[in-house]
Scaffold this active site. Structure first.
Site, mmCIF file in Angstrom:
data_model
loop_
_atom_site.group_PDB
_atom_site.id
_atom_site.type_symbol
_atom_site.label_atom_id
_atom_site.label_comp_id
_atom_site.label_asym_id
_atom_site.label_seq_id
_atom_site.Cartn_x
_atom_site.Cartn_y
_atom_site.Cartn_z
ATOM 1 N N CYS A 95 37.238 41.774 46.855
ATOM 2 C CA CYS A 95 36.976 42.677 47.980
ATOM 3 C C CYS A 95 38.158 42.657 48.963
ATOM 4 C CB CYS A 95 35.642 42.334 48.634
ATOM 5 S SG CYS A 95 34.993 43.655 49.690
ATOM 6 N N HIS A 185 31.987 42.205 44.029
ATOM 7 C CA HIS A 185 31.775 40.791 44.352
ATOM 8 C C HIS A 185 31.170 40.056 43.157
ATOM 9 C CE1 HIS A 185 32.567 40.444 48.735
ATOM 10 N NE2 HIS A 185 32.301 41.749 48.733
ATOM 11 N N GLU A 187 30.847 37.003 42.798
ATOM 12 C CA GLU A 187 30.160 35.795 43.263
ATOM 13 C C GLU A 187 28.782 36.097 43.850
ATOM 14 O OE1 GLU A 187 32.036 37.102 47.183
ATOM 15 O OE2 GLU A 187 32.132 37.549 45.033
#
Length: 239
Positions: A95, A185, A187
């Site tokens: 990001c 993202h 994660e």
């Protein structure tokens, strides 16, 4: 001992999600790294950037900041990342990190003309992604979590755009053979994504988006997480 990964922290989660830890913790868990396999430097808070020797690779977190603000801490990090990229140290930006590496290498970051992209989105791979170490063998279209307002409008010279989405033409790129950026993202779990949608509910309403539909549309994104884990394996293999 296996060299650790360096995680450059460029921001923190929204307040309501901080009880689940910070971005470095989310990244470490998603990447399958043990606590002693990652070193965290909070560049947003002014912690000094380390010498690059002894790291398997670098992962740059997301942030609520904007690359176009050119904050001094961000520009220092960009200069450091530029040097590491040219040295061939494996880099992976998420990001804000994706945008910061692109900016560091001469690309252009600006507000996304399509507006906010948020929720579980579908990432579409370009055909040449089939030859990329991180994306080879993944489905041509897979879900990923996203929340951002800015975009890599022009990738740096020498970069190859690997993926797009309906609202962003540069969801992933590779620069030469050692630096990657992903706008999504990897994660984020579905729980993280739902928490972000709830935190941004008012902004979504103001922008004519339906936060309830966005939250209902959140789903798991295992292939996106695989990209992060593949970076870890690839960086280690280069050692």
């Amino acid at each position: 001992m296996t060299p650790p990964f360096l995680i450059l922290q460029t921001g923190r989660p929204v307040d309501s999600m901080r009880r689940h830890g910070g971005f470095p913790h989310w990244i470490r868990v998603a990447a399958g790294l043990h606590r002693d396999e990652a070193v965290v430097i909070d560049v947003q808070e002014g912690e000094p950037l380390p010498r690059p020797h002894g790291f398997a690779g670098v992962i740059v977190t997301g942030s609520a900041a904007m690359v176009t603000e050119r904050a001094p801490w961000s520009e220092r990090a960009a200069e450091w990342l530029r040097e590491r990229a040219h040295e061939g140290l494996p880099l992976f930006g998420i990001c804000y990190g994706h945008q910061l590496i692109a900016h560091a290498l001469g690309g252009e970051v600006r507000d996304n003309p399509a507006g906010r992209e948020m929720g579980t989105v579908h990432v579409e791979l370009h055909p040449h992604a089939a030859d990329d170490p991180l994306f080879a063998g993944l489905p041509a279209r897979f879900p990923a979590q996203a929340t951002h307002l800015q975009t890599v409008a022009r990738p740096p010279e020498g970069a190859v755009v690997l993926a797009r989405s309906a609202r962003d033409g540069c969801q992933a790129y590779r620069w030469r053979d050692s630096a990657w950026g992903v706008q999504f993202h990897p994660e984020f779990s579905a729980r993280h994504m739902r928490g972000y949608v709830r935190a941004r509910r008012e902004a979504l309403h103001r922008e004519g988006l339906d936060p309830h539909a966005t939250e209902r549309g959140v789903s798991a994104a295992p292939h996106a997480r695989r990209v992060l884990r593949r970076f870890v394996r690839h960086a280690r293999s280069r050692r």
